[in-house]
Design a protein around this motif. Structure first.
Motif, PDB file in Angstrom:
ATOM      1  N   UNK A  25       0.818  -1.209   0.000  1.00 15.64           N
ATOM      2  CA  UNK A  25       0.000   0.000   0.000  1.00 15.64           C
ATOM      3  C   UNK A  25       0.854   1.261   0.000  1.00 15.64           C
ATOM      4  N   UNK A  26       2.051   1.171   0.591  1.00 19.72           N
ATOM      5  CA  UNK A  26       2.928   2.340   0.667  1.00 19.72           C
ATOM      6  C   UNK A  26       3.831   2.458  -0.558  1.00 19.72           C
ATOM      7  N   UNK A  27       3.645   1.582  -1.520  1.00 16.76           N
ATOM      8  CA  UNK A  27       4.506   1.569  -2.704  1.00 16.76           C
ATOM      9  C   UNK A  27       4.099   2.655  -3.688  1.00 16.76           C
ATOM     10  N   UNK A  28       5.101   3.313  -4.238  1.00 18.87           N
ATOM     11  CA  UNK A  28       4.874   4.278  -5.309  1.00 18.87           C
ATOM     12  C   UNK A  28       5.752   3.908  -6.496  1.00 18.87           C
ATOM     13  N   UNK A  29       5.196   3.980  -7.665  1.00 17.61           N
ATOM     14  CA  UNK A  29       5.936   3.629  -8.874  1.00 17.61           C
ATOM     15  C   UNK A  29       6.834   4.809  -9.264  1.00 17.61           C
ATOM     16  N   UNK A  30       8.090   4.733  -8.852  1.00 21.81           N
ATOM     17  CA  UNK A  30       9.043   5.811  -9.104  1.00 21.81           C
ATOM     18  C   UNK A  30      10.124   5.299 -10.056  1.00 21.81           C
ATOM     19  N   UNK A  31      10.513   6.136 -10.964  1.00 21.82           N
ATOM     20  CA  UNK A  31      11.565   5.749 -11.898  1.00 21.82           C
ATOM     21  C   UNK A  31      12.930   5.837 -11.223  1.00 21.82           C
ATOM     22  N   UNK A  32      13.671   4.747 -11.262  1.00 20.60           N
ATOM     23  CA  UNK A  32      15.005   4.686 -10.686  1.00 20.60           C
ATOM     24  C   UNK A  32      16.037   4.502 -11.797  1.00 20.60           C
ATOM     25  N   UNK A  47      22.601   3.284 -11.246  1.00 16.50           N
ATOM     26  CA  UNK A  47      22.933   3.845  -9.938  1.00 16.50           C
ATOM     27  C   UNK A  47      22.598   2.858  -8.820  1.00 16.50           C
ATOM     28  N   UNK A  48      21.448   2.176  -8.937  1.00 11.04           N
ATOM     29  CA  UNK A  48      21.055   1.184  -7.932  1.00 11.04           C
ATOM     30  C   UNK A  48      22.077   0.047  -7.871  1.00 11.04           C
ATOM     31  N   UNK A 108      28.703  -1.364  -4.012  1.00 12.21           N
ATOM     32  CA  UNK A 108      29.537  -0.684  -3.027  1.00 12.21           C
ATOM     33  C   UNK A 108      29.175  -1.098  -1.598  1.00 12.21           C
ATOM     34  N   UNK A 109      27.897  -1.370  -1.355  1.00 14.91           N
ATOM     35  CA  UNK A 109      27.484  -1.862  -0.039  1.00 14.91           C
ATOM     36  C   UNK A 109      28.110  -3.219   0.254  1.00 14.91           C
ATOM     37  N   UNK A 137      28.390  -3.672 -14.764  1.00 12.37           N
ATOM     38  CA  UNK A 137      28.572  -2.338 -14.179  1.00 12.37           C
ATOM     39  C   UNK A 137      30.028  -2.164 -13.747  1.00 12.37           C
ATOM     40  N   UNK A 138      30.951  -2.020 -14.684  1.00 16.55           N
ATOM     41  CA  UNK A 138      32.367  -1.901 -14.300  1.00 16.55           C
ATOM     42  C   UNK A 138      32.663  -0.682 -13.439  1.00 16.55           C
ATOM     43  N   UNK A 139      31.876   0.400 -13.594  1.00 14.38           N
ATOM     44  CA  UNK A 139      32.123   1.609 -12.801  1.00 14.38           C
ATOM     45  C   UNK A 139      31.865   1.374 -11.315  1.00 14.38           C
ATOM     46  N   UNK A 140      31.031   0.374 -11.015  1.00 21.90           N
ATOM     47  CA  UNK A 140      30.701   0.117  -9.613  1.00 21.90           C
ATOM     48  C   UNK A 140      31.882  -0.429  -8.835  1.00 21.90           C
TER      49      UNK A 140
END
Length: 384
Positions: free
Chosen positions: A101-108, A112-113, A119-120, A139-142
């Motif tokens: 219910x708290x979900x919003x469809x946001x473009x990511x 970057x993700x 990195x984590x 993702x070699x930059x990661x």
């Protein structure tokens, strides 16, 4: 998340469970006592008539009917079950499982993700898993932070086993940078090493180490160096000396934490993983978001179409990373649609307050804090 109601409900269940146990145990003990008493009585009248034995059994039956252990245990268990059912409802209310219910469809930005996750993993020392993600996600930059994070992790592993040499080498290599920001990390490492040498190798070796290592720190840490020299007199009995604090294990944890912070600072990274902070803050805000989404759905409003939060989401102070401006006139916090505006006199109000004072830019107005006459066109947005 408000856990007060959960704690109160749990305390009620715990208290009721103890009462139920006590009542059940008392009923069982009393029943056993009456049965044993009747058995002893029957053994005592073994040679008597069957009528006498029948009288003992009838008396036992009467006492058991008065005690009514089954009813007592059943009543106590019923009260416990009722309290447990209420506790379950409290859990369902607080820990709402339908978090969609708290979900919003946001473009990511998927790239970057992927970099944040990689990195984590590197921060946690899971280098093979991080490499696997980088390779499979292409993702070699990661992997750009892998080498310095690996060095930091490697040095921390040695620190935890009281091997300071790798960390000291890193501090020497970055001495100028650390000195420019006023860090005392290198001296703290040398101080730990001095005490370690004193305890493991003796007074002479510790004095030689001090001569080689403390000269460059004399100007900033003379009082600390003097204290270290004084503890040489207690070389074999530091535990009962005025300097026993120097051998506290907490110093190693403190230096390890400081080392991690300095490494991240030099890398231009936050000390805590951005992914971990984001998930922690989201978990704390989730109950409020679920409640907001439920209220909005009941009013037939679209949660997903909102551009900003209509309510304040309370988070702990550890999640406050940016300055916040509250308009001194309206008492409202600035937003993207109502930004802070700098007036010609140097005072700051929010845009909507200025528009109200200026009657939508139609006239000049007097600053609420000084006699300066201001025009709305002379105000400009500022950024904190």
């Amino acid at each position: 998340m408000d856990l007060t109601s959960v704690q109160e409900a749990f305390d009620r269940v715990s208290k009721k469970q103890k009462v139920c146990y006590t009542k059940t145990q008392d009923a069982i003990d009393l029943t056993i006592h009456e049965v044993q008493a009747a058995a002893e009585h029957l053994n005592g009248i073994a040679g008597c008539s069957s009528q006498a034995r029948k009288g003992v059994l009838m008396k036992l039956q009467q006492k058991l009917s008065e005690i009514s252990p089954a009813n007592q245990v059943g009543a106590a268990q019923k009260e416990l079950n009722t309290t447990m059912a209420k506790y379950g409802k409290v859990l369902d209310k607080v820990f709402n499982p339908d978090i969609v219910k708290a979900y919003r469809d946001v473009e990511f930005d998927i790239h970057l993700i992927n970099q944040i996750i990689a990195q984590h993993l590197y921060r946690l020392g899971l280098f093979e898993l991080g490499d696997c993600l980088v390779n499979e996600a292409q993702e070699p930059d990661a992997a750009s932070l892998k080498a310095p994070l690996y060095e930091m992790y490697h040095n921390l592993v040695h620190l935890h086993v009281k091997n300071l040499e790798p960390a000291l080498n890193w501090a020497r290599k970055n001495r100028q940078t650390l000195k420019a920001k006023g860090s005392s990390l290198e001296f703290q490492l040398h101080q730990l090493q001095f005490v370690h040498v004193l305890r493991t190798k003796g007074r002479r070796e510790a004095l030689e180490y001090a001569k080689l290592s403390f000269n460059i720190f004399a100007a900033q840490h003379m009082s600390d160096i003097q204290r270290l020299m004084a503890c040489l007199l207690w070389a074999n009995r530091l535990e009962c000396s005025p300097y026993k604090d120097l051998i506290s294990p907490s110093h190693w944890d403190t230096v390890a934490l400081q080392f991690s912070r300095e490494c991240c600072h030099l890398l231009g990274q936050a000390y805590e993983s951005p992914l971990q902070v984001t998930l922690s803050a989201g978990a704390q805000a989730l109950p409020s978001l679920l409640k907001l989404a439920t209220v909005m759905s009941s009013k037939k409003q679209e949660w997903a179409e909102m551009k900003q939060m209509p309510i304040e989401i309370e988070l702990d102070n550890v999640y406050n990373f940016h300055s916040v401006f509250a308009c001194p006139v309206s008492r409202e916090q600035s937003t993207a649609d109502n930004p802070p505006m700098l007036m010609r006199c140097g005072h700051v109000l929010c845009k909507q307050s200025i528009q109200k004072l200026a009657k939508s830019n139609s006239r000049t107005f007097k600053c609420p804090y000084c006699p300066q006459e201001i025009s709305a066109t002379q105000c400009r947005q500022i950024h904190f």
